[in-house]
Design an enzyme around this catalytic site. Structure first.
Site, mmCIF file in Angstrom:
data_model
loop_
_atom_site.group_PDB
_atom_site.id
_atom_site.type_symbol
_atom_site.label_atom_id
_atom_site.label_comp_id
_atom_site.label_asym_id
_atom_site.label_seq_id
_atom_site.Cartn_x
_atom_site.Cartn_y
_atom_site.Cartn_z
ATOM 1 N N CYS A 114 34.602 29.788 40.203
ATOM 2 C CA CYS A 114 33.941 30.347 39.635
ATOM 3 C C CYS A 114 34.407 29.511 38.001
ATOM 4 O O CYS A 114 33.429 29.547 37.334
ATOM 5 C CB CYS A 114 34.402 31.496 38.715
ATOM 6 S SG CYS A 114 34.976 33.076 40.217
ATOM 7 N N HIS A 251 34.185 33.378 31.352
ATOM 8 C CA HIS A 251 33.470 34.149 32.884
ATOM 9 C C HIS A 251 33.734 35.224 33.367
ATOM 10 O O HIS A 251 34.753 35.800 32.997
ATOM 11 C CB HIS A 251 34.285 33.305 33.702
ATOM 12 C CG HIS A 251 34.423 33.811 34.928
ATOM 13 N ND1 HIS A 251 33.308 33.673 35.696
ATOM 14 C CD2 HIS A 251 35.484 34.295 36.089
ATOM 15 C CE1 HIS A 251 32.919 33.990 37.052
ATOM 16 N NE2 HIS A 251 34.603 34.001 37.645
ATOM 17 N N ASN A 281 30.104 40.112 38.937
ATOM 18 C CA ASN A 281 30.437 38.387 38.856
ATOM 19 C C ASN A 281 30.130 37.796 39.302
ATOM 20 O O ASN A 281 29.788 38.372 40.337
ATOM 21 C CB ASN A 281 32.310 38.946 39.474
ATOM 22 C CG ASN A 281 32.389 36.952 39.435
ATOM 23 O OD1 ASN A 281 31.956 36.214 39.366
ATOM 24 N ND2 ASN A 281 34.507 37.631 39.607
HETATM 25 O O1 UT7 Z 1 35.230 35.729 39.532
HETATM 26 C C1 UT7 Z 1 37.135 34.937 39.872
HETATM 27 C C2 UT7 Z 1 37.840 35.290 39.278
HETATM 28 N N1 UT7 Z 1 38.013 37.339 39.219
HETATM 29 C C3 UT7 Z 1 38.440 38.026 38.897
HETATM 30 O O2 UT7 Z 1 39.210 37.828 38.005
HETATM 31 C C4 UT7 Z 1 39.160 39.756 39.929
HETATM 32 C C5 UT7 Z 1 40.371 40.384 38.808
HETATM 33 N N2 UT7 Z 1 40.826 40.876 39.296
HETATM 34 C C6 UT7 Z 1 39.846 41.982 38.709
HETATM 35 O O3 UT7 Z 1 39.148 42.096 38.174
HETATM 36 C C7 UT7 Z 1 40.737 43.604 39.299
HETATM 37 O O4 UT7 Z 1 41.854 43.091 39.545
HETATM 38 C C8 UT7 Z 1 39.576 44.754 40.147
HETATM 39 C C9 UT7 Z 1 38.470 44.869 39.777
HETATM 40 C C10 UT7 Z 1 39.536 43.806 41.752
HETATM 41 C C11 UT7 Z 1 41.000 45.321 40.586
HETATM 42 O O5 UT7 Z 1 41.233 46.578 39.656
HETATM 43 P P1 UT7 Z 1 42.753 46.538 39.540
HETATM 44 O O6 UT7 Z 1 42.721 48.037 38.619
HETATM 45 O O7 UT7 Z 1 43.801 45.295 40.003
HETATM 46 O O8 UT7 Z 1 43.507 48.406 41.435
HETATM 47 P P2 UT7 Z 1 43.740 47.925 42.766
HETATM 48 O O9 UT7 Z 1 43.410 46.570 42.956
HETATM 49 O O10 UT7 Z 1 44.850 47.906 41.390
HETATM 50 O O11 UT7 Z 1 43.072 49.239 42.804
HETATM 51 C C12 UT7 Z 1 43.668 50.062 42.369
HETATM 52 C C13 UT7 Z 1 43.489 51.587 43.617
HETATM 53 C C14 UT7 Z 1 43.899 51.320 44.711
HETATM 54 O O12 UT7 Z 1 44.006 52.701 45.446
HETATM 55 P P3 UT7 Z 1 45.761 52.917 45.822
HETATM 56 O O13 UT7 Z 1 46.547 51.490 46.350
HETATM 57 O O14 UT7 Z 1 46.378 53.089 44.145
HETATM 58 O O15 UT7 Z 1 45.323 54.295 46.114
HETATM 59 C C15 UT7 Z 1 42.760 50.473 45.297
HETATM 60 O O16 UT7 Z 1 42.186 51.056 46.065
HETATM 61 O O17 UT7 Z 1 42.343 51.520 43.306
HETATM 62 C C16 UT7 Z 1 41.878 51.560 44.226
HETATM 63 N N3 UT7 Z 1 40.140 50.604 44.911
HETATM 64 C C17 UT7 Z 1 39.061 50.973 44.116
HETATM 65 N N4 UT7 Z 1 38.185 52.821 44.616
HETATM 66 C C18 UT7 Z 1 37.602 53.266 44.026
HETATM 67 C C19 UT7 Z 1 39.726 49.297 44.530
HETATM 68 N N5 UT7 Z 1 38.466 49.307 44.603
HETATM 69 C C20 UT7 Z 1 38.008 50.159 44.563
HETATM 70 C C21 UT7 Z 1 37.168 50.526 44.634
HETATM 71 N N6 UT7 Z 1 36.518 51.883 43.936
HETATM 72 N N7 UT7 Z 1 35.417 49.885 44.034
#
Ligand code: UT7
Length: 334
Positions: A114, A251, A281
C-alpha cells in the site's frame, strides 16, 4: 531525501463500473453495514469486471493522465506500475501497459504494497530530475486475491487505478521524502503461498489460510504509529509545521486510522481527504485515486501544500510533501 523541482503535470484515475455496497456483502457474509461502517468508514467499493485485470485498470488511468498532461504515449521515457496484484507472477505488469499504449519505453513494477505509490513518487522524482518523463501508475485488483468467504478481509478491499505524469519543472516542489520498512513480521499482512518460498500447490493450498491474510489489529496499530512518525519526519526535514499543510492525503485503508494519525499530528478533520468510504482499500492505487477525487471536489487548489502518507504490507511506509501546481490541462477524469 530533500525536495526536488518536479511537478505532477498529468493526473488520471479509473474505477471499475461495478460498485458493491456493504448491504450487498451482508447478503452472503456474516457481517453488516453497521459493523463495516463503524470499524472502517467503508460504505462501498468497486470490483473489476471478470475480464478486467490490473493492466486494464492501469491503462485507462494512464491514458487519462497523459491526456491531462497534453502528452502522447511516445513522450513517456519510464513507465512504473506500483502494484501488489500484478496480472501474472511473471512478467511485470508495466511492460504490458506500455505495449498497450503502443510504446517500448523502460517499464517495471514496484511492489511496496500500500506504500507503493509514495515509493514510486520518490523513484519517479529522481528519474524526472535526470530529465525523464515518468508515467507512474498505482493499480490494484485486490478483490482477486482475497478469500471472499473471509469476512475479516473480504469487506475491506476494492479495485482501482490512478496515474500521474512526473516532469521536471522550475519552481515545482516534490519532497522531502521519508521511506522505510520492517520485514521482520511479514505474516501480519501477507499472502503466504504462490511465491518462491512456498510455490502454489493445489492440494496443499486448498484451504483459505493460503489466501491473503491479515492480523488486522496489529496492522492497525503499526499503521497509526508509522504514518504519524513518517509524516513528522518529512515535516521536520522541510522545516515546517503541520499548520503549513493544506491537505493530508493518506493511504485509504480505514477512516479510523486516518483520523487517529490526523489527531496525533494535530490536523483538523477538514484537511484530511477521505475516499475510503467510496473506494475501500485499493492499496497502491488509493493515493492517486484520492488525489484525483480531491481535484474533482475542488480541494486541490494551485499552490496547495499536500502531505501524502502511506503504510502497508512488508511492512512498508512512506510520506512526502508536494506543492500542487495544477496539471497541464487542469482537467479532471472520472
Ligand atoms: O492497507 C494496508 C494496511 N491495512 C490496514 O491498515 C488495515 C488495518 N486494520 C484495520 O483496519 C482493522 O483492524 C480491521 C477493520 C481489519 C478490523 O477492525 P477491528 O476493530 O480491529 O476488529 P477486530 O479485528 O478486533 O475484530 C473485532 C470483532 C471480532 O469478533 P470477536 O472475536 O470480538 O467476537 C471479529 O471476528 O469483529 C469480528 N469481525 C467482523 N464482524 C462483522 C471481523 N470482521 C468482521 C466483519 N463483520 N466483516
Amino acid at each position: 531525501m530533500s525536495s526536488v523541482e518536479v511537478a505532477i503535470t498529468g493526473l488520471g484515475s479509473y474505477l471499475p463500473e461495478r460498485t458493491v455496497t456493504n448491504d450487498d456483502l451482508a447478503q452472503r457474509l456474516d457481517t453488516s453495514d453497521e459493523w463495516i461502517r463503524t470499524r472502517t468508514g467503508i460504505r462501498e467499493r468497486h470490483y473489476a469486471a471478470p475480464e478486467e485485470a490490473t493492466s486494464d485498470l492501469a491503462l485507462t488511468a494512464a491514458r487519462r493522465a497523459l491526456a491531462d498532461a497534453g502528452l502522447e504515449p511516445t513522450d513517456v521515457d519510464v513507465l512504473i506500475v506500483a502494484t501488489t496484484t500484478p496480472d501474472h507472477p511473471i512478467p511485470a505488469t508495466a511492460p504490458i501497459v506500455a505495449a498497450r499504449l503502443g510504446v517500448e519505453c523502460a517499464a517495471f513494477d514496484l511492489n511496496a504494497a500500500c506504500s507503493g505509490f509514495v515509493y514510486g513518487l520518490k523513484v519517479g522524482a529522481d528519474l524526472a530530475v535526470a530529465g525523464a518523463t515518468v508515467l507512474l501508475i498505482g493499480a490494484e485488483t485486490l478483490t482477486r486475491y482475497v478469500d471472499h468467504d473471509d469476512r475479516s478481509i473480504a469487506v475491506l478491499f476494492g479495485d482501482g487505478a490512478g496515474a500521474v505524469v512526473l516532469q521536471a519543472e522550475q519552481g515545482a516542489s516534490l519532497g522531502p521524502f521519508d521511506l522505510g520498512s520492517d520485514g521482520s513480521e511479514v505474516e501480519i499482512l501477507w499472502m503466504r503461498a504462490g511465491g518462491a518460498r512456498e510455490p502454489f500447490d493445489p492440494v496443499l493450498h486448498a484451504d483459505a489460510s493460503s489466501r491473503m491474510n491479515m492480523r488486522g489489529g496489529d496492522v492497525y496499530r503499526h499503521a497509526v504509529v508509522r504514518m504519524t512518525e513518517s509524516s513528522r519526519a518529512v515535516l521536520d526535514r522541510a522545516g515546517i509545521g503541520v499548520e503549513d499543510v493544506d491537505l493530508v492525503i493518506g493511504h485509504q485503508a480505514n477512516q479510523r486510522i486516518l483520523e487517529a494519525v490526523g489527531q496525533r499530528l494535530g490536523v483538523s478533520e477538514e484537511r484530511l481527504h477521505l475516499t475510503v468510504d467510496r473506494h475501500g482499500n485499493t492499496s497502491a492505487a488509493s493515493i492517486p485515486l484520492a488525489l484525483d477525487d480531491a481535484r474533482r471536489s475542488g480541494a486541490l487548489q494551485a499552490g496547495a501544500r499536500l502531505l501524502l502518507t502511506a503504510f502497508g504490507g512488508g511492512l512498508t511506509w512512506g510520506s512526502c510533501l508536494l506543492t500542487w501546481k495544477g496539471t497541464r490541462s487542469g482537467g479532471s477524469s472520472a
